[in-house]
Design a protein around this motif. Sequence first.
Motif, PDB file in Angstrom:
ATOM      1  N   LYS A 146       0.816  -1.214   0.000  1.00 15.94           N
ATOM      2  CA  LYS A 146       0.000   0.000   0.000  1.00 15.94           C
ATOM      3  C   LYS A 146       0.848   1.262   0.000  1.00 15.94           C
ATOM      4  O   LYS A 146       0.336   2.356  -0.222  1.00 15.94           O
ATOM      5  CB  LYS A 146      -0.963   0.018   1.195  1.00 15.94           C
ATOM      6  N   SER A 147       2.146   1.114   0.293  1.00 12.33           N
ATOM      7  CA  SER A 147       3.016   2.289   0.245  1.00 12.33           C
ATOM      8  C   SER A 147       4.380   1.844  -0.292  1.00 12.33           C
ATOM      9  O   SER A 147       4.686   0.648  -0.304  1.00 12.33           O
ATOM     10  CB  SER A 147       3.146   2.910   1.632  1.00 12.33           C
ATOM     11  N   PRO A 148       5.217   2.776  -0.731  1.00 14.55           N
ATOM     12  CA  PRO A 148       6.507   2.399  -1.314  1.00 14.55           C
ATOM     13  C   PRO A 148       7.368   1.608  -0.328  1.00 14.55           C
ATOM     14  O   PRO A 148       7.314   1.832   0.879  1.00 14.55           O
ATOM     15  CB  PRO A 148       7.153   3.752  -1.636  1.00 14.55           C
ATOM     16  N   VAL A 149       8.167   0.683  -0.858  1.00 16.93           N
ATOM     17  CA  VAL A 149       9.029  -0.168  -0.044  1.00 16.93           C
ATOM     18  C   VAL A 149      10.483   0.140  -0.399  1.00 16.93           C
ATOM     19  O   VAL A 149      10.826   0.251  -1.569  1.00 16.93           O
ATOM     20  CB  VAL A 149       8.743  -1.663  -0.321  1.00 16.93           C
ATOM     21  N   GLU A 150      11.314   0.284   0.626  1.00 11.51           N
ATOM     22  CA  GLU A 150      12.732   0.558   0.399  1.00 11.51           C
ATOM     23  C   GLU A 150      13.518  -0.748   0.317  1.00 11.51           C
ATOM     24  O   GLU A 150      13.325  -1.629   1.154  1.00 11.51           O
ATOM     25  CB  GLU A 150      13.268   1.366   1.579  1.00 11.51           C
ATOM     26  N   PHE A 151      14.378  -0.871  -0.679  1.00 18.92           N
ATOM     27  CA  PHE A 151      15.191  -2.076  -0.830  1.00 18.92           C
ATOM     28  C   PHE A 151      16.675  -1.748  -0.832  1.00 18.92           C
ATOM     29  O   PHE A 151      17.079  -0.681  -1.296  1.00 18.92           O
ATOM     30  CB  PHE A 151      14.882  -2.771  -2.168  1.00 18.92           C
ATOM     31  N   ASN A 152      17.486  -2.709  -0.369  1.00 19.87           N
ATOM     32  CA  ASN A 152      18.923  -2.662  -0.591  1.00 19.87           C
ATOM     33  C   ASN A 152      19.172  -3.252  -1.976  1.00 19.87           C
ATOM     34  O   ASN A 152      19.244  -4.467  -2.144  1.00 19.87           O
ATOM     35  CB  ASN A 152      19.631  -3.480   0.495  1.00 19.87           C
ATOM     36  N   THR A 153      19.271  -2.385  -2.975  1.00 18.24           N
ATOM     37  CA  THR A 153      19.352  -2.877  -4.354  1.00 18.24           C
ATOM     38  C   THR A 153      20.671  -3.601  -4.629  1.00 18.24           C
ATOM     39  O   THR A 153      20.785  -4.304  -5.627  1.00 18.24           O
ATOM     40  CB  THR A 153      19.181  -1.728  -5.372  1.00 18.24           C
ATOM     41  N   GLY A 154      21.655  -3.425  -3.731  1.00 18.07           N
ATOM     42  CA  GLY A 154      22.900  -4.186  -3.865  1.00 18.07           C
ATOM     43  C   GLY A 154      22.629  -5.686  -3.910  1.00 18.07           C
ATOM     44  O   GLY A 154      23.327  -6.440  -4.587  1.00 18.07           O
ATOM     45  N   LEU A 155      21.548  -6.115  -3.210  1.00 19.60           N
ATOM     46  CA  LEU A 155      21.201  -7.542  -3.200  1.00 19.60           C
ATOM     47  C   LEU A 155      20.722  -8.010  -4.567  1.00 19.60           C
ATOM     48  O   LEU A 155      20.971  -9.137  -4.966  1.00 19.60           O
ATOM     49  CB  LEU A 155      20.106  -7.809  -2.158  1.00 19.60           C
ATOM     50  N   PHE A 156      20.025  -7.118  -5.290  1.00 22.14           N
ATOM     51  CA  PHE A 156      19.550  -7.502  -6.637  1.00 22.14           C
ATOM     52  C   PHE A 156      20.760  -7.865  -7.495  1.00 22.14           C
ATOM     53  O   PHE A 156      20.754  -8.837  -8.242  1.00 22.14           O
ATOM     54  CB  PHE A 156      18.822  -6.350  -7.349  1.00 22.14           C
ATOM     55  N   VAL A 157      21.789  -7.010  -7.388  1.00 22.02           N
ATOM     56  CA  VAL A 157      22.962  -7.140  -8.254  1.00 22.02           C
ATOM     57  C   VAL A 157      23.829  -8.307  -7.797  1.00 22.02           C
ATOM     58  O   VAL A 157      24.160  -9.195  -8.584  1.00 22.02           O
ATOM     59  CB  VAL A 157      23.773  -5.826  -8.235  1.00 22.02           C
TER      60      VAL A 157
END
Length: 339
Positions: free
Chosen positions: A262-273
């Motif tokens: 329902k609201s924006p979620v913050e991610f550690n995008t380093g994990l995606f990479v």
Amino acid sequence: MKALFLTAIGKTEVREIEMPQPGPEEVLLKIGMVGFCGGDLNGFKGLFELQEYPNILGHEVGGIIEQVGSSVPDSFIAGQKATIYPYLNCGTCISCRKNRKNACQDNKTMGVRRPGAMTKYIAIHWEDVHVSHKLSLRELALVEPLTVGFHAAARGRVSNEDCVAVIGCGIVGMGAIASAVNRGANVIAIDIDDAKLTIAKKIGVKHTINSSKVDLHQALIEITNGDGPDVIIEAVGSSFTYRAAVEEVAYTGRVVCIGYAKSPVEFNTGLFVRKEIEILGSRNCTNEFPEVIAYLEAGKFPVDDVISMVVSIDDAGAALEKWATQPAGITKIMVDLDK
Ligand SMILES: [Zn+2]
Ligand SMILES: [Zn+2]
């Protein structure tokens, strides 16, 4: 005939409407059972941006064919039990052009952006009608929500080589669990409600985790020998569960997103990479109706356990309000139009 309208946020009303007349390509369906969807609940709470008010709710349907239009194929016969495909795509947007009509930019789901099925009769195009000779009306009303979970497992390309964790054991999560079990995966069900985890065991999961009682990370590490699950299907929609999905999935794994945050979620995008993970959205369903009908016909799903209550149309508004205020223990509320 009576119809249950969502008239505004937090407000429902039973109103009288005209009985529909089926066109030449339409089937007149006598509605027996309609399930309340998580979407109906979010529309009631004012948390679903696509919801239009006022609108007749309902798109999870078990009914009986009453009459068929003149151009409907002969295989559709009055008296057959059926469920319906409740989506309507525009045919021209980029999703439709790529044959991904479930992700149509202008999709109109019944009960959300066009009239729903919580009434005595609906007229609907024969191509959207799926007949079963075996299923009961309540089983037919479960087909659509389960297809959404089956589609998520398909998006995650779940196979018998995968360990799959499903976060959230609502009806859509249970559909994902059922499909992953059916595909031969080693499945872990995660929820904070032991009753739902018990149902997941009946569907065939090998492991359950109550993440309100034990440390989720530790439990997943133990079950997967330190690797994490190959696939995590997020079927809750909270920032905690979304982040957990990305953090706990194995290196090179897949995260499938069905929950609506329902609201924006913050991610550690380093994990995606670093993990080179795939993040896959999953919306509605495509051609999973026959698969889910066959699955239910095989009797593999604990139907009675997921139906938390069955109410009349006059009591449906109060039941929806109860689901909104006391959601614990409620998996699926069904409205019996014959009650
Ligand atoms: Zn639904
Ligand atoms: Zn479209």
